[in-house]
Enzyme design. Structure first.
Site, PDB file in Angstrom:
ATOM      1  N   ASP A 136       0.831  -1.215   0.000  1.00 34.81           N
ATOM      2  CA  ASP A 136       0.000   0.000   0.000  1.00 34.81           C
ATOM      3  C   ASP A 136       0.865   1.265   0.000  1.00 34.81           C
ATOM      4  O   ASP A 136       0.657   2.178   0.829  1.00 34.81           O
ATOM      5  CB  ASP A 136      -0.906   0.022   1.250  1.00 34.81           C
ATOM      6  CG  ASP A 136      -1.636  -1.299   1.498  1.00 34.81           C
ATOM      7  OD1 ASP A 136      -2.066  -1.918   0.520  1.00 34.81           O
ATOM      8  OD2 ASP A 136      -1.765  -1.689   2.675  1.00 34.81           O
ATOM      9  N   GLU A 187     -11.461  -0.115  -2.693  1.00 35.71           N
ATOM     10  CA  GLU A 187     -10.610   0.472  -1.646  1.00 35.71           C
ATOM     11  C   GLU A 187      -9.467   1.222  -2.333  1.00 35.71           C
ATOM     12  O   GLU A 187      -9.446   1.374  -3.537  1.00 35.71           O
ATOM     13  CB  GLU A 187     -10.060  -0.621  -0.712  1.00 35.71           C
ATOM     14  CG  GLU A 187      -9.186  -1.656  -1.406  1.00 35.71           C
ATOM     15  CD  GLU A 187      -8.784  -2.817  -0.505  1.00 35.71           C
ATOM     16  OE1 GLU A 187      -9.189  -2.860   0.677  1.00 35.71           O
ATOM     17  OE2 GLU A 187      -8.077  -3.715  -0.995  1.00 35.71           O
TER      18      GLU A 187
HETATM   19  O1  FUB Z   1      -2.975  -3.633   3.666  1.00 38.66           O
HETATM   20  C1  FUB Z   1      -4.209  -3.851   4.272  1.00 38.66           C
HETATM   21  C2  FUB Z   1      -5.322  -3.526   3.358  1.00 38.66           C
HETATM   22  O2  FUB Z   1      -5.258  -4.356   2.219  1.00 38.66           O
HETATM   23  C3  FUB Z   1      -5.275  -2.130   2.808  1.00 38.66           C
HETATM   24  O3  FUB Z   1      -5.730  -1.174   3.696  1.00 38.66           O
HETATM   25  C4  FUB Z   1      -6.090  -2.330   1.596  1.00 38.66           C
HETATM   26  O4  FUB Z   1      -6.027  -1.286   0.692  1.00 38.66           O
HETATM   27  C5  FUB Z   1      -5.523  -3.603   1.069  1.00 38.66           C
HETATM   28  O5  FUB Z   1      -4.313  -3.399   0.384  1.00 38.66           O
END
Ligand code: FUB
Length: 342
Positions: free
Chosen positions: A32, A242
């Site tokens: 991320d 997301e």
């Molecule tokens: O890394 C944890 C979670 O998984 C992140 O917050 C999301 O975007 C996904 O990558």
């Protein structure tokens, strides 16, 4: 000078882009990656993946991270410095676990680290911590940002000095549980299962002058199709899941995000930081690994995509951050990247 030499010698894909798709670091797993240029240096704010031995599930319990490390480099392709722990979940008074995808911002001599985590009741909130250094250590505020919920904060500072936080994520990110405006634990683990209704929208709120609160209630980020209609919940290759990220280029605002279960990075273009944003295309086709999450920066006159995959670990929850050059067409559209094309 050194930079020109490095650029002349950097590895390139057949299409001419600098191809730096190696892990930025190999002695720890980071995901991320939210990249920023502060004082001419590139800083990357990633999640710090760990192996907690938790099996994969739809809520992402296997992503059991508990601290943040910052990476930095003087230029794309330059040596990467891994900085000491910037903050641990134990130092975030309101948080209990799962320090997921962060972002950072700078204003008036202070660096801000925005951190999603589960609170003591297991509800994802977004908090902020501050430092006089871009690499920390960061000191957390005692409570999460009032009115914040869900995950994946991305803070964009516009040229007029206003900053905005984009946030939200469905499934493990719990956005579906906030569809009524209040937390509803019975709303399920995935989405609303209303394929013909508008998809759950990411959120945006303008930040207060001190960057520690929302200056207004958050509102929906509208992602619309060519006809101006909302992207529907069943449209899994286009709908938001997301990983919000906003950047501005040529006076246009690009809202970018992950489609989660179909594993694309997408973009939608608008005329205001609030949108609406018109769906335009994929930035990148699926990487190896379930999640895909990115950021985009301009460094001198070139554009760079930071992303992650699991090629080093072969495990969904142990990811490696990478970067690669990206290109725009004359009409402002993005040339879609394929992470497997060398
Ligand atoms: O890394 C944890 C979670 O998984 C992140 O917050 C999301 O975007 C996904 O990558």
């Amino acid at each position: 000078g050194t930079l020109a030499f490095a650029q002349a010698n950097e590895p390139r894909a057949p299409d001419g882009r600098a191809y730096l798709a190696q892990p930025l670091v190999t002695d720890l797993y980071v995901a991320d990656p939210s990249a920023h240029v502060f004082n001419g240096r590139i800083y990357v704010y990633p999640s710090h993946d760990v192996d907690a031995g938790i099996p994969d599930d739809d809520l992402g319990n296997q992503y059991a991270m508990h601290d943040y490390r910052v990476l930095s480099m003087d230029r794309p392709g330059g040596p990467v410095t891994v900085h000491p722990v910037a903050i641990d979940v134990k130092q975030i008074p309101w948080a209990s676990k799962q320090t997921w995808a962060p972002d950072a911002a700078y204003k008036n001599g202070t660096y801000y680290l925005y951190m999603p985590a589960r609170d003591k009741a297991g509800v994802f909130r977004i908090g902020v911590a501050t430092s006089t250094s871009p690499t920390g250590p960061f000191k957390a505020e005692p409570t999460p940002i009032s009115g914040s919920f869900s995950i994946d904060p991305a803070v964009f500072s516009d040229s007029d000095g206003q900053s905005y936080m984009y946030f939200g994520g469905i499934w493990g990110g719990q956005l579906q549980r906030w569809a009524t405006g209040r937390f509803d634990a019975t709303a399920g683990d995935t989405d609303l299962r209303q394929d013909d209704k508008p998809a759950l929208a990411p959120k945006v709120a303008r930040m207060s002058a001190d960057m520690k609160q929302f200056a207004e209630p958050s509102r929906d980020v509208q992602i619309v199709d060519e006809a101006g209609n909302p992207i529907l919940g069943g449209d899994h290759e286009r709908r938001f899941f997301e990983a919000s990220w906003l950047f501005k280029r040529g006076g246009k605002y690009y809202f970018t995000y992950s489609t989660g279960d179909t594993h694309f990075l997408n973009y939608a273009i608008g005329d205001s930081p609030y949108g609406p944003f018109r769906y335009t295309g994929h930035i990148m086709s699926p990487v190896q690994g379930w999640t895909t999450h990115h950021s985009i920066i301009q460094f001198s006159d070139r554009w760079w995509l930071f992303y992650h995959d699991t090629q080093l670990s072969n495990k969904n929850h142990l990811r490696s951050a990478k970067m690669t050059e990206m290109f725009f067409n004359a009409d402002g559209t993005i040339r879609q990247l394929d992470p497997f094309k060398k």
